[in-house]
Design a protein around this motif. Sequence first.
Motif, short mmCIF file in Angstrom:
data_model
loop_
_atom_site.label_atom_id
_atom_site.label_comp_id
_atom_site.label_asym_id
_atom_site.label_seq_id
_atom_site.Cartn_x
_atom_site.Cartn_y
_atom_site.Cartn_z
N ALA A 140 0.86 -1.19 0.00
CA ALA A 140 0.00 0.00 0.00
C ALA A 140 0.89 1.23 0.00
O ALA A 140 1.57 1.49 0.99
CB ALA A 140 -0.89 0.00 1.23
N ALA A 141 0.92 1.96 -1.11
CA ALA A 141 1.77 3.14 -1.16
C ALA A 141 1.40 4.06 -2.32
O ALA A 141 0.58 4.97 -2.16
CB ALA A 141 3.24 2.74 -1.25
N SER A 142 1.95 3.76 -3.48
CA SER A 142 1.88 4.72 -4.59
C SER A 142 0.50 4.86 -5.21
O SER A 142 0.17 5.90 -5.78
CB SER A 142 2.85 4.29 -5.69
N ILE A 192 2.82 4.51 4.03
CA ILE A 192 1.80 5.35 4.67
C ILE A 192 2.11 6.83 4.44
O ILE A 192 1.21 7.62 4.13
CB ILE A 192 1.71 5.03 6.19
N ALA A 193 3.37 7.18 4.56
CA ALA A 193 3.76 8.59 4.32
C ALA A 193 3.44 8.98 2.88
O ALA A 193 3.01 10.11 2.60
CB ALA A 193 5.25 8.78 4.62
N ASP A 194 3.64 8.06 1.97
CA ASP A 194 3.34 8.34 0.55
C ASP A 194 1.84 8.58 0.35
O ASP A 194 1.42 9.56 -0.27
CB ASP A 194 3.83 7.16 -0.31
N ILE A 195 1.03 7.69 0.91
CA ILE A 195 -0.42 7.85 0.79
C ILE A 195 -0.85 9.18 1.42
O ILE A 195 -1.61 9.96 0.83
CB ILE A 195 -1.17 6.69 1.50
N LEU A 285 9.05 12.23 1.57
CA LEU A 285 7.80 12.96 1.80
C LEU A 285 7.49 13.11 3.28
O LEU A 285 6.97 14.15 3.72
CB LEU A 285 6.66 12.25 1.08
N SER A 286 7.83 12.09 4.08
CA SER A 286 7.56 12.20 5.52
C SER A 286 8.38 13.33 6.14
O SER A 286 7.98 13.93 7.13
CB SER A 286 7.86 10.88 6.22
N VAL A 287 9.53 13.61 5.55
CA VAL A 287 10.39 14.68 6.04
C VAL A 287 9.87 16.04 5.55
O VAL A 287 9.86 17.03 6.29
CB VAL A 287 11.84 14.45 5.57
N LEU A 288 9.41 16.08 4.31
CA LEU A 288 8.99 17.34 3.71
C LEU A 288 7.65 17.86 4.24
O LEU A 288 7.47 19.06 4.45
CB LEU A 288 8.88 17.20 2.19
#
Lengths: 391, 391
Positions: A140-142, A192-195, A285-288
């Motif tokens: 589960a991501a992209s 999860i961070a991507d979603i 993305l989790s950092v940004l």
Amino acid sequence: MENFIYSIPTKVYFGRGKLQSLGEELTQCGSRGLLVYGGGSIRENGCYQEIVGQCEKHRIALWELSGVTVNPDVQMVEMGAELCKEHGIEFILAAGGGSVLDCGKMIAAAAKSEGTAWELVQYPERIEAVLPIVVVSTIAASGSEMDYTAVISNKSMRQKVACGCKLLLPRVAFLDPTYSMTVGMKATAEGIADIMSHLIEIYFSESRAFLQERLNEGAFRTCIDCGKTLLNAPDDYEARANLMWTACWAMNGFLRWGKPGNWTCHVFAHELGAMYPELSHGQILSVLLPRWLRIVVERGKTGQIVDWAKNVWDIREEKPLQSVEAAVAMLERYFQDLGLPGHLDIELTKQDMRELTRRIVPQVQNAYVALTVGDIERILKESIGKQSVRE
Amino acid sequence: MENFIYSIPTKVYFGRGKLQSLGEELTQCGSRGLLVYGGGSIRENGCYQEIVGQCEKHRIALWELSGVTVNPDVQMVEMGAELCKEHGIEFILAAGGGSVLDCGKMIAAAAKSEGTAWELVQYPERIEAVLPIVVVSTIAASGSEMDYTAVISNKSMRQKVACGCKLLLPRVAFLDPTYSMTVGMKATAEGIADIMSHLIEIYFSESRAFLQERLNEGAFRTCIDCGKTLLNAPDDYEARANLMWTACWAMNGFLRWGKPGNWTCHVFAHELGAMYPELSHGQILSVLLPRWLRIVVERGKTGQIVDWAKNVWDIREEKPLQSVEAAVAMLERYFQDLGLPGHLDIELTKQDMRELTRRIVPQVQNAYVALTVGDIERILKESIGKQSVRE
């Protein structure tokens, strides 16, 4: 709500054991397929064996292209396209995560084109036909499994480009959450961070749409909940299933259509991914995300974040600024709890910084919050956790 | 989350002026179409003129079947099917509300069949082919525009049946919210009650699915919000648009798949609609829903209602029972505010009551809350606002 055209004809088989319908669907596409996959995780979780068994049962000849990596390179696409042309391949079957699926989708286009694969990535309007695309998603991501985008890198040119073309939409997608149970917590968290990033990029936009925003919040809450569950119980079927289905809907256009906008964090993420292909998209993305949200707050665009704080994080501070600061802090804390590192472990030279800024500036001028060179440098410095970068 | 297969290939043109693409889409279906519509509201709001203009421009010959009423009768379907066979019609274009769309969808099936239309309604598995179906929806209510069900009545037999068959899914749907602005508050409110009923029937089920439940709540909140806005500003584009899009997603399967269940209130509504075809579907449902929810509460199934009370109505009482009672009362009050009458103005004889109960009993045995004959009689009596019925 802005005008839009909705069309997502992908047929999705969702749930335990659903891969048993694979052969039946593949026979609709032809009798000669190219199986595209990555480093072999599909052998470990049994997915590969089921695919091969289905193809044998339905007398489908299968060629293989394995070894697709994170940030798939255009060379891999070229190799796949050549295989297709050489062996008269009739369909693409991509099994794995977003990188594998994107690579497979782009091979489907390159196999039907005379031009180079990189030309098609850069000019999607030149894609006139594709081989039928069937995908088996194992993480589960992209959301690539129900989406018409393929993100392809050109490592020799240090570029990473999202190629969007309606023809790239998979015809059939198989989503069996049990295959995602063996995904480790690091990749699960990055997924999860991507979603979440897709949901946030869509949510914060000048264009408003009440329904899409409420649904977006519901999808975001699902991510929060599933992530918490999986930390303690990585084989929780319900959490894996909900997350897998959420990934599709965060990205397939449904929440975006009627509410267009520019995706700032993904601009950063693609340029960083192009220059540092060892970084995972979700980690970047989790950092940004929290850093970008803080700039949104600083610029006084707090209205939508107040809604988001209330409906996603259940925060009801009296003062709007308190609400939004609490919400961003909760997001940051959530990523920490998932074990995401909080900053990017890269050596960013001044030259890299200049190059990144040069690439990012023109892409964020029409963004929700327009960013200056100073803003971009600040986000980058904060992301690597350093006040200054070396020469 | 239960296993499911997702497939909704309908292409939707959404927004102001989108009907301008109608001719282009129709030419993909053929050059001879049957336009199905109701009492002429599409002439008043300009929709008819746009359709005719588009067809003239694209040299499409159009036959017409008008006069479709609420609770469309199977005789109308037969008439339409005969017209199709007689004139070599190649596609159905249905423009109007749910009744018109359902009638058009069923004509598309009957036109390609040798059997009677009523036979197809009763045995959807006998539908082997349909004419291409294109719809123009002018009211937010049934969701028929993106759904594969057609509800058809047989007034001579006092029956009303929902016919479900994947072939009945419209190929293309045009949703321009401006055409719904002329819908009066009574029909608007009944439409909202219909949408809410779909969401409630899906939500309360033994099968749980976190994502679908959160999205369902978001869609429900959208209905509440849009209804409030439209009471004071019937031509508010955003409210009309959000409501119109919500109607589709409340019914098209997305929120239901993975979370199957039995629809109790619709069983009552279809049987009441069969015996009293003058009653509108939405009005019946607005009366039934709170009464049914109270029985759910009485039976102690309060868990899901507590979630619903919190996430939809923002109710956070300490005691669960207080929360759920407050939520049901808010729903009832909401329907009152929309001007819905609160009870059904019909003469229900003891014989009718017996007949209704006889029909309903076998359909609600596997429901979320199984209902006895006594429960059914109580719901019916409460719905007509009387303690006893006459002989």
